[in-house]
Design an enzyme around this catalytic site. Sequence first.
Site, PDB file in Angstrom:
ATOM      1  CE  LYS A   1      -3.952  -0.108   0.930  1.00  0.00           C
ATOM      2  NZ  LYS A   1      -5.240  -0.318   0.091  1.00  0.00           N
TER       3      LYS A   1
ATOM      4  CG  ASP B   1      -6.803   2.795  -1.060  1.00  0.00           C
ATOM      5  OD1 ASP B   1      -6.924   1.781  -1.171  1.00  0.00           O
ATOM      6  OD2 ASP B   1      -6.900   3.493  -0.068  1.00  0.00           O
TER       7      ASP B   1
HETATM    8  N1  GLU Z   1      -7.327  -0.209  -3.116  1.00  0.00           N
HETATM    9  C1  GLU Z   1      -7.842  -1.609  -3.397  1.00  0.00           C
HETATM   10  C2  GLU Z   1      -7.935  -2.203  -2.285  1.00  0.00           C
HETATM   11  O1  GLU Z   1      -7.785  -2.093  -0.991  1.00  0.00           O
HETATM   12  C3  GLU Z   1      -7.395  -2.175  -4.785  1.00  0.00           C
HETATM   13  C4  GLU Z   1      -6.100  -2.360  -4.735  1.00  0.00           C
HETATM   14  C5  GLU Z   1      -5.525  -3.029  -6.103  1.00  0.00           C
HETATM   15  O2  GLU Z   1      -6.337  -3.001  -7.105  1.00  0.00           O
HETATM   16  O3  GLU Z   1      -4.294  -3.366  -6.259  1.00  0.00           O
HETATM   17  O4  GLU Z   1      -8.265  -3.376  -2.282  1.00  0.00           O
END
Ligand code: GLU
Length: 435
Positions: A125, A165
């Site tokens: 993240k 996100d």
């Molecule tokens: N931000 C999204 C999550 O928390 C998607 C992450 C992604 O697609 O890599 O799952």
Amino acid sequence: MHMTNNGTNQLTPKKQEATKPAHSKFWVNAHQYFDRVFQTMNLDQTWRSVLSSPKRVLTVSCPVRMDDGRIQVFTGYRAQHNGARGPFKGGLRYDPSVSLDEVMALAMLQTWKNALVDLPFGGAKGGIVCDNKKLSVGERERLTRRYTSEVMPIIGPNQDIPAPDAGTDAQVMAWLLDTYSMMVGHQELGVVTGKPVVLGGSVGREEATGRGIMNVLRKFLATQNKTFTDIRVAVQGFGNVGFHTARLLDARGATVVAISAKEGGIYDESGIDIDAAGLYYKEQGVLTDFPGGDAITNEELLVCDCDVLIPAAMENTITEEVAPHIKARVVCEGANGPTTPKADELLGEMGVTVLPDILSNAGGVTVSYFEWVQGLDNYFWNLKRVQDELQRIMERAFDEVNAKADEAGCDYRTAAYTIAVGRVAEACRLKGLFP
Ligand code: GLU
């Protein structure tokens, strides 16, 4: 300063040790969820610290020329938690609340989520501390490009693949794609997902998290001999996840009685017209004055009269103070980490079923996986294929979690963590240590 040979500082009195900066509540919560399950899993204890520590964390300073000519320095992070199952994968968040602890905790959640839906990815993240809404388009672009060039050494289609996100979207991913591609000298579709479709994004990615929530909720309702027409739903958060969840449930006959954005929301026991509310929110940026319902606060939404509560905003919204007042019988987590461990326990005692984040909101990263595969193949799927394969993966994950919960007599979160942590632990064990 004098140090003992075990590295502790002899001159530091005990009292000061106790006040050394602790981890944030959210970080502690994420680790508590992990520890709670790890202890029951009969795994080799030596893997505990490997599984709970991020493999790599990068902090970057991003100087950006603002529209008024000043230079402002923004802090950004990328945390890569565990890569035993494949390249790191996870979102990039723009928000004033972003911190190192937050991205480390979210990266850990992402590892479990990716493993639970059985994607060949580790968890990561990233985030930039910024007031996203106050940035002009140009400032946001310059910030994104500078951040991308700063994290360039650790991202890439086989290393770490960011995605949208909170506070980021397809446009941000387009700038990230372009910056990375310019720097390597060729278009590199696999470096980022959630891109605009015309730039190699996947159809169906934008609504994917909401669609995954819908898939999981439908499966759960079926275990209770219920369908969407039997339920009244409240959705907290009207960003990408909240909006599409509310829209898809509304379209399938659920009565969406409450929705909210940052400043508050609306309640209407006869059901809200979500498409109309969506248009209104796009134009006005708030929901509170929307004519189709009574204004409510975010706190009121959490405890309103409904059957299913979907927290789809940020972490730590369902706390031990709020939990006892919740009237919903089901909490379906759209956000990452919306329920604190204490609140989770209270909900369990109250007989409320919690469909945990790592299961219910995994639809986004699942379609990100499809997008990554399409980008590497340069072969693009149609919407039906994306939706069908998403449904298949979400339903399989629900069935596995449901079976584990039945077999172990535990709640869904414990079951989901047991499966996910088990998969990551097994990958670590088989790979062993290098050197
Ligand atoms: N931000 C999204 C999550 O928390 C998607 C992450 C992604 O697609 O890599 O799952």
